[in-house]
Scaffold this motif. Sequence first.
Motif, PDB file in Angstrom:
ATOM      1  N   TYR A 102      24.822  88.139 -86.766  1.00  0.00           N
ATOM      2  CA  TYR A 102      25.754  87.148 -87.061  1.00  0.00           C
ATOM      3  C   TYR A 102      26.581  86.699 -85.892  1.00  0.00           C
ATOM      4  O   TYR A 102      26.325  87.125 -84.048  1.00  0.00           O
ATOM      5  N   ARG A 103      27.160  85.949 -85.937  1.00  0.00           N
ATOM      6  CA  ARG A 103      27.601  84.668 -85.057  1.00  0.00           C
ATOM      7  C   ARG A 103      29.267  84.287 -84.720  1.00  0.00           C
ATOM      8  O   ARG A 103      29.998  83.905 -85.009  1.00  0.00           O
ATOM      9  N   GLY A 104      29.965  85.614 -85.818  1.00  0.00           N
ATOM     10  CA  GLY A 104      31.508  85.017 -85.972  1.00  0.00           C
ATOM     11  C   GLY A 104      31.952  85.877 -86.095  1.00  0.00           C
ATOM     12  O   GLY A 104      31.520  86.460 -84.942  1.00  0.00           O
ATOM     13  N   GLU A 105      33.717  85.895 -85.608  1.00  0.00           N
ATOM     14  CA  GLU A 105      34.293  86.848 -85.238  1.00  0.00           C
ATOM     15  C   GLU A 105      34.671  87.708 -85.480  1.00  0.00           C
ATOM     16  O   GLU A 105      33.798  88.510 -87.142  1.00  0.00           O
ATOM     17  N   VAL A 106      34.723  88.991 -84.500  1.00  0.00           N
ATOM     18  CA  VAL A 106      34.344  90.600 -84.770  1.00  0.00           C
ATOM     19  C   VAL A 106      35.889  90.595 -85.373  1.00  0.00           C
ATOM     20  O   VAL A 106      36.394  90.772 -85.120  1.00  0.00           O
ATOM     21  N   GLY A 107      35.595  90.841 -86.311  1.00  0.00           N
ATOM     22  CA  GLY A 107      36.925  91.592 -87.486  1.00  0.00           C
ATOM     23  C   GLY A 107      36.929  92.979 -87.744  1.00  0.00           C
ATOM     24  O   GLY A 107      35.419  93.681 -87.902  1.00  0.00           O
ATOM     25  N   VAL A 108      38.069  94.028 -87.820  1.00  0.00           N
ATOM     26  CA  VAL A 108      37.938  94.801 -87.876  1.00  0.00           C
ATOM     27  C   VAL A 108      38.995  95.062 -89.124  1.00  0.00           C
ATOM     28  O   VAL A 108      40.475  94.707 -89.163  1.00  0.00           O
ATOM     29  N   ILE A 109      38.268  96.067 -90.168  1.00  0.00           N
ATOM     30  CA  ILE A 109      39.008  96.101 -91.421  1.00  0.00           C
ATOM     31  C   ILE A 109      39.926  97.470 -91.240  1.00  0.00           C
ATOM     32  O   ILE A 109      39.709  98.384 -91.887  1.00  0.00           O
ATOM     33  N   LEU A 110      40.545  97.191 -90.570  1.00  0.00           N
ATOM     34  CA  LEU A 110      42.089  98.688 -90.866  1.00  0.00           C
ATOM     35  C   LEU A 110      42.466  99.078 -92.341  1.00  0.00           C
ATOM     36  O   LEU A 110      43.318  98.155 -92.437  1.00  0.00           O
ATOM     37  N   ALA A 111      42.909  99.977 -92.199  1.00  0.00           N
ATOM     38  CA  ALA A 111      43.738 101.362 -93.824  1.00  0.00           C
ATOM     39  C   ALA A 111      44.541 101.873 -93.484  1.00  0.00           C
ATOM     40  O   ALA A 111      43.981 102.648 -92.444  1.00  0.00           O
ATOM     41  N   ASN A 112      45.684 101.877 -94.183  1.00  0.00           N
ATOM     42  CA  ASN A 112      46.825 102.793 -93.538  1.00  0.00           C
ATOM     43  C   ASN A 112      46.279 103.448 -94.529  1.00  0.00           C
ATOM     44  O   ASN A 112      46.868 103.801 -95.840  1.00  0.00           O
ATOM     45  N   LEU A 113      46.132 104.849 -94.116  1.00  0.00           N
ATOM     46  CA  LEU A 113      46.247 106.469 -95.140  1.00  0.00           C
ATOM     47  C   LEU A 113      46.809 106.824 -95.013  1.00  0.00           C
ATOM     48  O   LEU A 113      47.179 108.574 -95.449  1.00  0.00           O
ATOM     49  N   GLY A 114      48.318 106.657 -94.100  1.00  0.00           N
ATOM     50  CA  GLY A 114      49.112 107.193 -93.660  1.00  0.00           C
ATOM     51  C   GLY A 114      50.671 107.197 -94.647  1.00  0.00           C
ATOM     52  O   GLY A 114      49.855 106.278 -96.004  1.00  0.00           O
ATOM     53  N   GLN A 115      51.636 107.381 -94.469  1.00  0.00           N
ATOM     54  CA  GLN A 115      52.706 107.665 -95.295  1.00  0.00           C
ATOM     55  C   GLN A 115      53.708 106.594 -94.774  1.00  0.00           C
ATOM     56  O   GLN A 115      54.604 105.938 -95.648  1.00  0.00           O
ATOM     57  N   GLU A 116      53.150 105.853 -93.251  1.00  0.00           N
ATOM     58  CA  GLU A 116      54.565 105.278 -92.716  1.00  0.00           C
ATOM     59  C   GLU A 116      53.433 103.506 -92.748  1.00  0.00           C
ATOM     60  O   GLU A 116      52.493 103.432 -92.813  1.00  0.00           O
ATOM     61  N   PRO A 117      54.436 102.724 -92.646  1.00  0.00           N
ATOM     62  CA  PRO A 117      54.133 101.287 -92.474  1.00  0.00           C
ATOM     63  C   PRO A 117      53.344 101.686 -91.256  1.00  0.00           C
ATOM     64  O   PRO A 117      54.079 101.939 -89.998  1.00  0.00           O
ATOM     65  N   PHE A 118      52.539 100.514 -90.774  1.00  0.00           N
ATOM     66  CA  PHE A 118      51.671 100.570 -89.692  1.00  0.00           C
ATOM     67  C   PHE A 118      51.556  99.165 -88.700  1.00  0.00           C
ATOM     68  O   PHE A 118      51.392  97.703 -89.181  1.00  0.00           O
ATOM     69  N   ALA A 119      52.203  98.781 -87.660  1.00  0.00           N
ATOM     70  CA  ALA A 119      52.444  97.533 -87.155  1.00  0.00           C
ATOM     71  C   ALA A 119      51.091  97.338 -86.264  1.00  0.00           C
ATOM     72  O   ALA A 119      51.425  98.555 -85.892  1.00  0.00           O
ATOM     73  N   VAL A 120      50.299  96.334 -86.048  1.00  0.00           N
ATOM     74  CA  VAL A 120      49.542  95.898 -84.995  1.00  0.00           C
ATOM     75  C   VAL A 120      49.790  94.690 -83.931  1.00  0.00           C
ATOM     76  O   VAL A 120      49.669  93.667 -84.894  1.00  0.00           O
ATOM     77  N   SER A 121      49.966  95.343 -83.250  1.00  0.00           N
ATOM     78  CA  SER A 121      50.730  94.271 -82.145  1.00  0.00           C
ATOM     79  C   SER A 121      49.745  93.679 -81.473  1.00  0.00           C
ATOM     80  O   SER A 121      48.419  93.742 -81.346  1.00  0.00           O
ATOM     81  N   ARG A 122      49.948  91.830 -80.323  1.00  0.00           N
ATOM     82  CA  ARG A 122      48.241  91.569 -79.598  1.00  0.00           C
ATOM     83  C   ARG A 122      48.352  92.271 -79.128  1.00  0.00           C
ATOM     84  O   ARG A 122      48.964  93.407 -78.108  1.00  0.00           O
ATOM     85  N   GLY A 123      46.616  92.637 -78.737  1.00  0.00           N
ATOM     86  CA  GLY A 123      46.183  93.348 -77.733  1.00  0.00           C
ATOM     87  C   GLY A 123      46.375  94.996 -77.644  1.00  0.00           C
ATOM     88  O   GLY A 123      45.834  96.284 -76.478  1.00  0.00           O
ATOM     89  N   ASP A 124      46.919  95.432 -78.878  1.00  0.00           N
ATOM     90  CA  ASP A 124      46.893  97.172 -79.322  1.00  0.00           C
ATOM     91  C   ASP A 124      45.331  97.165 -79.487  1.00  0.00           C
ATOM     92  O   ASP A 124      44.424  96.821 -80.175  1.00  0.00           O
ATOM     93  N   ARG A 125      44.735  98.226 -79.293  1.00  0.00           N
ATOM     94  CA  ARG A 125      43.635  98.923 -79.069  1.00  0.00           C
ATOM     95  C   ARG A 125      43.843  99.434 -80.329  1.00  0.00           C
ATOM     96  O   ARG A 125      44.312 100.357 -80.700  1.00  0.00           O
ATOM     97  N   ILE A 126      42.149  98.742 -80.997  1.00  0.00           N
ATOM     98  CA  ILE A 126      42.479  99.209 -82.943  1.00  0.00           C
ATOM     99  C   ILE A 126      41.192 100.078 -83.221  1.00  0.00           C
ATOM    100  O   ILE A 126      41.234 100.950 -84.209  1.00  0.00           O
ATOM    101  N   ALA A 127      40.057  99.915 -82.653  1.00  0.00           N
ATOM    102  CA  ALA A 127      39.406 100.013 -82.644  1.00  0.00           C
ATOM    103  C   ALA A 127      38.001 100.533 -81.575  1.00  0.00           C
ATOM    104  O   ALA A 127      38.413  99.622 -80.864  1.00  0.00           O
TER     105      ALA A 127
END
Length: 205
Positions: A102-127
């Motif tokens: 694979y030579r494309g961009e690594v993407g992270v498929i995040l799912a929010n299974l919680g009760q509150e909206p979740f915000a992902v900001s630049r530089g957040d460690r996500i996975a």
Amino acid sequence: MPQKKEGEQGVAVTVRVVVLNHGEGLALPAYQTDDAAGLDLVAAVPEGKPVQIAPGARALVPTGLQIELPRGYEAQVRPRSGLALKHGVTCLNSPGTIDADYRGEVGVILANLGQEPFAVSRGDRIAQLVVAPVTRAVLRPVAALSTTRRGAGGFGSTKTKTALKAAKSPARAAAKAAPNRQSQKKVKAGATPRPKPPRKKAVKS
Ligand SMILES: O=c1ccn([C@H]2C[C@H](O)[C@@H](COP(=O)(O)OP(=O)(O)OP(=O)(O)O)O2)c(=O)[nH]1
């Protein structure tokens, strides 16, 4: 691959990385402790424009990275336990698989299974990204397979501790589960309660 001795650090594998324009300025994925298995991936979303993930929704979060794994290796995109526990946020396809070709961009498929909206900001460690060797299978069609003690049993066939207890002593398990345990106490496990004989009247002499 050379055999690892107990307590020895893993074999280092070189992974070529291209930082895309939108990933410029972000820290490269890094191991957070001496023996961490995963490199933390950070979100390459635009500065000041966090990605909002509503409860029950999912989003493909860019990392701003393309990687080239050596042949015979894969990378797994795995959730971070802190995000899962605190916010119910996980990788939907966990573990995501990055193929060596694979030579494309690594993407992270995040799912929010919680009760509150979740915000992902630049530089957040996500996975986290775990690089691992791949064993490729060669399928050989045959007429029948060898026999085993398990056989075709699966999907809970070995039961849980509680289910095993219930199978051994169904009456006791039922009595325990009954709302009024006191009334069941005197009934022996497995026995049918006998009706009480009518009381004899006292005869006066
Ligand atoms: O969490 C993930 C999972 C996959 N990928 C990339 C790398 C991987 O090599 C490619 C294909 O992934 P996969 O084989 O899981 O997807 P697919 O749905 O089977 O698509 P394809 O038909 O492209 O293989 O997508 C990611 O960037 N992140």
